[in-house]
Scaffold this motif. Structure first.
Motif, mmCIF file in Angstrom:
data_model
loop_
_atom_site.group_PDB
_atom_site.id
_atom_site.type_symbol
_atom_site.label_atom_id
_atom_site.label_comp_id
_atom_site.label_asym_id
_atom_site.label_seq_id
_atom_site.Cartn_x
_atom_site.Cartn_y
_atom_site.Cartn_z
ATOM 1 N N LYS B 74 40.605 26.328 67.962
ATOM 2 C CA LYS B 74 40.644 24.902 67.635
ATOM 3 C C LYS B 74 39.522 24.493 66.681
ATOM 4 O O LYS B 74 38.482 25.126 66.633
ATOM 5 N N ARG B 75 39.740 23.390 66.014
ATOM 6 C CA ARG B 75 38.735 22.671 65.199
ATOM 7 C C ARG B 75 38.202 23.476 64.014
ATOM 8 O O ARG B 75 37.106 23.211 63.520
ATOM 9 N N MET B 93 44.680 23.530 67.563
ATOM 10 C CA MET B 93 44.605 22.083 67.341
ATOM 11 C C MET B 93 43.415 21.687 66.458
ATOM 12 O O MET B 93 42.429 22.394 66.396
ATOM 13 N N HIS B 94 43.541 20.524 65.880
ATOM 14 C CA HIS B 94 42.459 19.848 65.155
ATOM 15 C C HIS B 94 41.953 20.629 63.943
ATOM 16 O O HIS B 94 40.787 20.521 63.576
ATOM 17 N N ASP B 111 48.971 23.806 65.220
ATOM 18 C CA ASP B 111 49.127 23.025 66.447
ATOM 19 C C ASP B 111 48.780 21.555 66.159
ATOM 20 O O ASP B 111 48.569 21.188 65.003
ATOM 21 N N TRP B 113 47.431 17.651 65.779
ATOM 22 C CA TRP B 113 46.325 16.966 65.086
ATOM 23 C C TRP B 113 45.830 17.741 63.855
ATOM 24 O O TRP B 113 44.645 17.771 63.569
ATOM 25 N N ARG B 116 43.472 15.707 61.156
ATOM 26 C CA ARG B 116 43.236 14.408 61.800
ATOM 27 C C ARG B 116 42.115 13.648 61.082
ATOM 28 O O ARG B 116 41.061 14.222 60.801
#
Lengths: 429, 255
Positions: B74-75, B93-94, B111, B113, B116
């Motif tokens: 993530k991120r 995500m993110h 995934d 977002w 974002r």
């Protein structure tokens, strides 16, 4: 002995006029409560003591052993989930949040599977709400949208709306107008002055159409919107604008259907629009008796109402990522503590399958569907029956929940406090 | 400079890794950084096998290549301002949160977002993107404000929610409520979608396919020709100020 003015610990109404008859520390009769509340007070077949899975069966263990198991499980986990909380008192919820922070886990309550979208909408556009007492005394128009209080909150109608006379409404049944909006004709719809039947998934469009009509933009509205005739929409909008005080109550018919929080946001914005013409409020029909309390406790302690991830030592919130269903369905968590809830009875199959694969401890007075998936279950007292504490009514009013019998079971708060103290001890070493 | 990060096999493969440190600028000072696996902070090389080729003086000269099972990382690229990240497979995500410059290219699916609250730069996703692609964070009034997100597959629900600037291009279809609450920027969907641009107050959206369950609060203005196609032009959402422009190839209402 008859105990008067007991608060019912079943739904978000928290009816505080219940009378409970107690004999030999057993509840033998209940007056004024609905059938749901009565059955909770008269509930029987509690688990006598903590149990631990042993092969294909169970063995009895002591409270000390059960608490030690739960503490070790949480300390070993890299992503523990602490879920439930809505059917226990605020003091226990406080300890739960402290514990989640200390073990760096994810803490979530049942809000994420009921009115979580309502909170997301409120975070976007605010909440023009009021207490139930204001509605009882002033509201001459009630809208129940996507909820069926006769089945889910049976005394909401008799204490606050359809059948409740108020200070400015001497004859509530005659002076109040009740509109029910739903996808099917429910029991509540049968006692309404007007029923609006929407096609499933069409709530958002109908709310948008009503907003446009209230703003005076009626020319764009087609002959029918999601099964609702244009004439009926115009009539509903007129009734709302002509009301002296309107109250809009909504349930999972809009929070857990297509669009989710956008439906709620649209409803709030409709109420905002109506407030240009009259007084109008909106509130959620909260289910578990202290689900509102779990939002309050989480918010004042962490800044967020549910779905809080402490993995990095600070609170992170993102429903859809940090909420129990998502954490379980993605098989992220490697241990789970369940307090005052029964996820195995309500969660989707992939979530329950993951629960079956990881260590799970449940703190609950009764054997339930989740018992089949847990390694250890710790029985506790039931708040409102043999434990006291604080709960928040669906309109945000905190009430002290009384204890009516002595059972000898420890409360959720006592068990969680012992666990928390042991975790603190290990962490400080 | 090229930094290659290959994901090592993990004992608990479903535990997400939070790796906001994977940003080109951070590798100018070496690879001595950390990521998070659940509640444990680990050195980068505990999760990835790391190799570095060449040198760089600015972040724009850094390319990060991610290989292996990156679907739960993530991120990645959070607050990225320059350089390039290439993800050969899926990404978690993110990805690209708050990025203001540079390019992220994802070979597989992204995934939730993705991009974002993006402010600039570009994200290219060759596969599908999940819910909330190019959207805002919970409760925020502004989502993406600049840059370009281009998804060659389809996107999930609430794509470009709260879009305030920049361009979002979806070559496949979008889920429910793409462009919800948008008040600026441009959204282009080459496939179909449901309930586009709910409660929009500004900006422009094009749906080349069919908009299903079209909201009744969009006022039909007429038709226009664009890229050799005829679009029906609407303004809306008249449930509020209604100053957005929505162009759809075809639409169906829920009567």
């Amino acid at each position: 002995m008859i105990v008067k003015d007991v608060v019912c610990p079943f739904c978000g109404c928290l009816c505080d006029d219940v009378e409970v008859t107690v004999e030999d520390d057993r509840v033998v009769a209940v007056d004024n409560a609905c059938t749901l509340g009565t059955s909770k007070f008269l509930g029987d077949h509690r688990l006598p003591g903590p149990i631990r899975r042993d092969g294909n069966g169970w063995k009895d263990i002591s409270y000390d052993e059960a608490i030690r198991y739960a503490v070790d499980m949480l300390l070993d986990a890299e992503r523990p989930l602490l879920y439930g909380w809505s059917s226990t008192h605020g003091e226990a919820q406080c300890v739960g949040v402290h514990m989640a922070e200390l073990v760096r886990g994810v803490i979530d309550n049942t809000t994420s599977v009921c009115h979580g979208p309502s909170i997301l909408a409120i975070q976007e556009v605010g909440h023009p709400g009021c207490t139930l007492g204001v509605v009882k005394n002033r509201a001459d128009l009630i809208i129940y949208w996507g909820c069926n209080p006769i089945d889910a909150h049976p005394r909401h109608l008799s204490r606050y709306t359809r059948y409740a006379d108020g200070f400015f409404l001497e004859n509530a049944f005659r002076d109040r107008t009740v509109i029910v909006v739903d996808v099917r004709k429910t029991e509540t719809a049968n006692i309404a002055d007007e029923f609006v039947q929407i096609r499933p998934g069409g709530d958002y469009a109908v709310l948008s159409a009503l907003r446009a009509i209230v703003r005076g933009k009626t020319d764009t509205i087609p002959r029918s919107v999601s099964g609702v005739p244009r004439e009926q929409l115009l009539r509903i909008a007129r009734r709302c604008k002509e009301a002296k005080f309107g109250a809009f109550y909504f349930g999972q018919g809009i929070t857990m259907t297509r669009g989710k929080y956008k439906n709620v946001r649209n409803a709030i914005e409709l109420v905002d629009e109506l407030n240009r013409h009259t007084k109008f409020t909106i509130s959620a029909m909260r289910g578990h008796y202290n689900v509102y309390g779990s939002n309050e406790v989480n918010t004042w302690m962490t800044g967020y109402p549910f779905g809080i991830d402490f993995a990095r030592g600070i609170a992170f919130y993102n429903p859809g990522e940090t909420t129990a269903i998502d954490v379980l369905a993605r098989r992220e968590c490697d241990a789970c503590l369940i307090v005052a809830s029964d996820p195995a009875a309500h969660f989707p199959r992939p979530c329950v399958e993951h629960l079956a694969e990881i260590p799970v401890v449940q703190i609950d007075p009764y054997a339930n569907a989740t018992t089949a998936f847990c390694n250890v279950q710790i029985p506790v007292a039931v708040t409102g029956i043999d434990a006291a504490g604080t709960a928040y009514r669906m309109d945000g009013v905190p009430l002290r929940i009384r204890k009516v019998i002595e059972s000898g079971y420890p409360s959720d708060e006592e068990i969680l406090s012992r666990m928390y103290a042991m975790i603190q001890e290990v962490r400080s070493e | 400079m090229r930094v290659t990060l290959t994901v090592r096999p993990r004992e608990k493969p479903f535990l997400p890794i939070e790796a906001e440190t994977i940003v080109p600028r951070n590798f100018l000072d070496g690879t001595d950084t950390t990521v998070w696996r659940g509640n444990r902070e680990l050195p980068l090389d505990a999760v990835f096998s790391v190799s570095v080729e060449g040198n760089a003086e600015t972040a724009a000269e850094v390319e990060v290549v991610m290989r292996g099972d990156t679907a739960l990382i993530k991120r990645v690229g959070e607050y990225m301002d320059a350089g390039r990240i290439v993800v050969e497979g899926d990404i978690g995500m993110h990805c690209g949160n708050f990025m203001s410059g540079g390019t992220i290219e994802i070979g597989g699916n992204a995934d939730g977002w993705l991009g974002r609250e993006m402010r600039g730069g570009s994200i290219i996703c060759r596969g599908d993107a999940a819910d909330y692609c190019a959207s805002g964070y919970r409760g925020d009034k502004k989502g993406m404000t600049g840059g370009v997100v281009e998804v060659f597959g389809s996107v999930g629900d609430f794509a470009a929610e709260h879009l305030a600037g920049g361009t979002v291009i979806v070559h496949g279809s979008a889920g429910d409520m793409a462009g919800a609450e948008m008040h600026g920027g441009t959204l282009i969907i080459y496939g179909d979608c449901t309930r586009p641009c709910a409660n929009m107050t500004g900006g422009t959206a094009f749906v080349h396919g069919t908009a299903y369950d079209m909201l009744p609060t969009f006022r039909r203005v007429g038709t226009i020709r664009r890229e050799g196609r005829t679009f029906i032009q609407f303004t809306g959402d008249i449930a509020n100020r209604g100053k957005g422009n929505l162009f759809v190839g075809d639409c169906r209402y829920m009567d």
